[in-house]
Design a protein around this motif. Structure first.
Motif, PDB file in Angstrom:
ATOM      1  N   ILE A 102       7.971  -2.981  -8.320  1.00 48.50           N
ATOM      2  CA  ILE A 102       8.954  -2.941  -7.231  1.00 48.50           C
ATOM      3  C   ILE A 102       9.838  -4.190  -7.269  1.00 48.50           C
ATOM      4  O   ILE A 102       9.332  -5.306  -7.421  1.00 48.50           O
ATOM      5  N   ASP A 103      11.150  -4.010  -7.139  1.00 46.88           N
ATOM      6  CA  ASP A 103      12.095  -5.138  -7.090  1.00 46.88           C
ATOM      7  C   ASP A 103      11.808  -6.014  -5.879  1.00 46.88           C
ATOM      8  O   ASP A 103      11.432  -5.505  -4.819  1.00 46.88           O
ATOM      9  N   TYR A 104      12.067  -7.335  -6.037  1.00 41.72           N
ATOM     10  CA  TYR A 104      11.786  -8.242  -4.918  1.00 41.72           C
ATOM     11  C   TYR A 104      12.599  -7.883  -3.663  1.00 41.72           C
ATOM     12  O   TYR A 104      12.082  -7.882  -2.554  1.00 41.72           O
ATOM     13  N   ASP A 105      13.877  -7.523  -3.849  1.00 37.10           N
ATOM     14  CA  ASP A 105      14.695  -7.262  -2.655  1.00 37.10           C
ATOM     15  C   ASP A 105      14.532  -5.834  -2.126  1.00 37.10           C
ATOM     16  O   ASP A 105      15.506  -5.141  -1.839  1.00 37.10           O
ATOM     17  N   SER A 106      13.294  -5.393  -2.006  1.00 37.93           N
ATOM     18  CA  SER A 106      13.018  -4.068  -1.451  1.00 37.93           C
ATOM     19  C   SER A 106      12.303  -4.212  -0.117  1.00 37.93           C
ATOM     20  O   SER A 106      11.759  -5.262   0.207  1.00 37.93           O
ATOM     21  N   VAL A 107      12.315  -3.114   0.642  1.00 39.18           N
ATOM     22  CA  VAL A 107      11.523  -3.041   1.866  1.00 39.18           C
ATOM     23  C   VAL A 107      10.350  -2.104   1.572  1.00 39.18           C
ATOM     24  O   VAL A 107      10.556  -0.975   1.130  1.00 39.18           O
ATOM     25  N   VAL A 108       9.137  -2.595   1.744  1.00 37.83           N
ATOM     26  CA  VAL A 108       7.968  -1.756   1.458  1.00 37.83           C
ATOM     27  C   VAL A 108       7.321  -1.312   2.762  1.00 37.83           C
ATOM     28  O   VAL A 108       7.090  -2.127   3.665  1.00 37.83           O
ATOM     29  N   LYS A 109       7.067   0.005   2.868  1.00 32.91           N
ATOM     30  CA  LYS A 109       6.425   0.557   4.069  1.00 32.91           C
ATOM     31  C   LYS A 109       5.013   1.031   3.737  1.00 32.91           C
ATOM     32  O   LYS A 109       4.820   1.754   2.756  1.00 32.91           O
ATOM     33  N   THR A 110       4.065   0.605   4.537  1.00 31.06           N
ATOM     34  CA  THR A 110       2.676   1.038   4.324  1.00 31.06           C
ATOM     35  C   THR A 110       1.999   1.243   5.678  1.00 31.06           C
ATOM     36  O   THR A 110       2.579   0.933   6.720  1.00 31.06           O
ATOM     37  N   ASP A 111       0.755   1.722   5.634  1.00 31.86           N
ATOM     38  CA  ASP A 111      -0.054   1.669   6.853  1.00 31.86           C
ATOM     39  C   ASP A 111      -0.691   0.269   6.907  1.00 31.86           C
ATOM     40  O   ASP A 111      -0.381  -0.578   6.071  1.00 31.86           O
ATOM     41  N   ASN A 112      -1.590   0.028   7.834  1.00 26.77           N
ATOM     42  CA  ASN A 112      -2.096  -1.348   7.997  1.00 26.77           C
ATOM     43  C   ASN A 112      -3.434  -1.600   7.299  1.00 26.77           C
ATOM     44  O   ASN A 112      -4.251  -2.372   7.754  1.00 26.77           O
ATOM     45  N   TYR A 113      -3.649  -0.945   6.172  1.00 23.15           N
ATOM     46  CA  TYR A 113      -4.839  -1.132   5.362  1.00 23.15           C
ATOM     47  C   TYR A 113      -4.896  -2.596   4.879  1.00 23.15           C
ATOM     48  O   TYR A 113      -3.880  -3.148   4.472  1.00 23.15           O
ATOM     49  N   THR A 114      -6.085  -3.221   4.930  1.00 21.15           N
ATOM     50  CA  THR A 114      -6.162  -4.671   4.677  1.00 21.15           C
ATOM     51  C   THR A 114      -5.769  -5.095   3.264  1.00 21.15           C
ATOM     52  O   THR A 114      -5.287  -6.196   3.068  1.00 21.15           O
TER      53      THR A 114
END
Ligand code: ZN
Length: 317
Positions: A212-224
């Motif tokens: 993934i490129d550094y200037d991205s927005v990553v969406k996830t759930d809150n898994y540790t």
């Protein structure tokens, strides 16, 4: 390309060989001895000869087709079948379609094509808004010793089938034309799936860095295990969500997971963990080129010329 057009374009071995040579000429041949780029073509031996040091290079040498004795036509048919449908082809089905006596060389050919697809996609990074989550794909662990397999069988009453964790990343953008009632708020762009040895946060971090490129927005759930992602990208949006509602915040990742499962498990009865990555690479390659139409055939052929067969034998990841 439809079947009629394919047969018209490549009616015999010679037509396939000429097309392969044309692509090699376009890409350019590099002498393995002196690195020279200029070659004569020797029509009698069907080889290139370096203008500088006279070293000869066969038409297949240095490409994915090196060390394969199968005719060019088999490779062309395999590339056509693998790129013209959304479905996956088992090597057994390919062997039947080709009418070839032996399974093994056909299996190697199909496998090398999958690896070539993976190498090609591996050159790109995902960017924009990237949804990220793990999926679990059923596989068999063929690497395990007999004792381990026996132990598992007695423990669980079935073979060493297990769920391999796979990191799934979907690159998306906001879709401003989307009507909220029935569409997802984002538009899907590209997907990547990486088989994981474990789900530790360092493993996740490495996968994010590599894909993934550094200037991205990553969406996830809150898994540790996702707690280090924010150090590797511009922004990390982690949302607390029940496992059953995760599809609402990561819709494309979950669409891709179910599509991949349907595609793979419908065709391949049982996938060994060792080769799981290759099957996923084939799935992603096709999804990522869904708008290319008949160009996918040529693109994969070019990838077969530019990639070395050695990269397709040993794991490149
Ligand atoms: Zn040379």
């Amino acid at each position: 390309m439809n079947l009629i057009k394919f047969i018209e374009s490549f009616p015999d071995e010679k037509a396939c060989m000429l097309k392969f040579k044309q692509i090699r000429d376009d890409v350019g041949v590099t002498c393995r001895k002196c690195g020279g780029k200029q070659h004569y073509w020797q029509q009698t031996t069907l080889q290139y000869q370096c203008k500088h040091c006279k070293t000869r290079t066969t038409l297949r040498s240095g490409t994915v087709l090196q060390s394969s004795n199968l005719p060019y036509r088999y490779w062309f048919i395999a590339i056509h079948l693998m790129t013209s449908t959304k479905k996956s082809f088992s090597a057994l089905e390919m062997q039947r379609q080709l009418g070839h006596k032996f399974y093994e060389p056909v299996w190697y050919m199909v496998q090398k094509l999958r690896k070539t697809m993976g190498l090609r996609d591996g050159k790109y990074h995902l960017n924009k808004i990237v949804e990220l989550d793990e999926g679990f794909f059923e596989s068999v662990d063929t690497e395990k010793s007999k004792d381990e397999k026996l132990q598992e069988m007695t423990k669980r009453g079935r073979g060493s089938q297990k769920q391999s964790p796979v990191m799934v990343m979907a690159s998306t953008v906001y879709d401003f034309s989307s009507k909220k009632e029935y569409k997802k708020p984002t538009k899907f762009r590209y997907v990547r799936m990486i088989v994981m040895d474990n789900m530790k946060s360092e493993t996740v971090e490495n996968i994010v860095q590599e894909n993934i490129d550094y200037d991205s927005v990553v969406k996830t759930d809150n898994y540790t295990s996702y707690n280090k992602i924010k150090e590797n990208v511009w922004a990390h949006h982690s949302e607390k969500v029940n496992r059953k509602d995760v599809e609402k915040i990561l819709p494309w990742v979950h669409t891709m997971i179910s599509n991949a499962k349907r595609t793979l498990l419908g065709i391949h009865h049982m996938i060994s963990k060792k080769y799981m990555q290759d099957y996923l690479d084939e799935f992603c390659y096709k999804v990522n080129r869904r708008y290319f139409g008949e160009n996918v055939f040529d693109r994969l052929l070019v990838a077969c010329v530019t990639n070395n067969y050695k990269n397709c034998i040993h794991d490149s990841r």
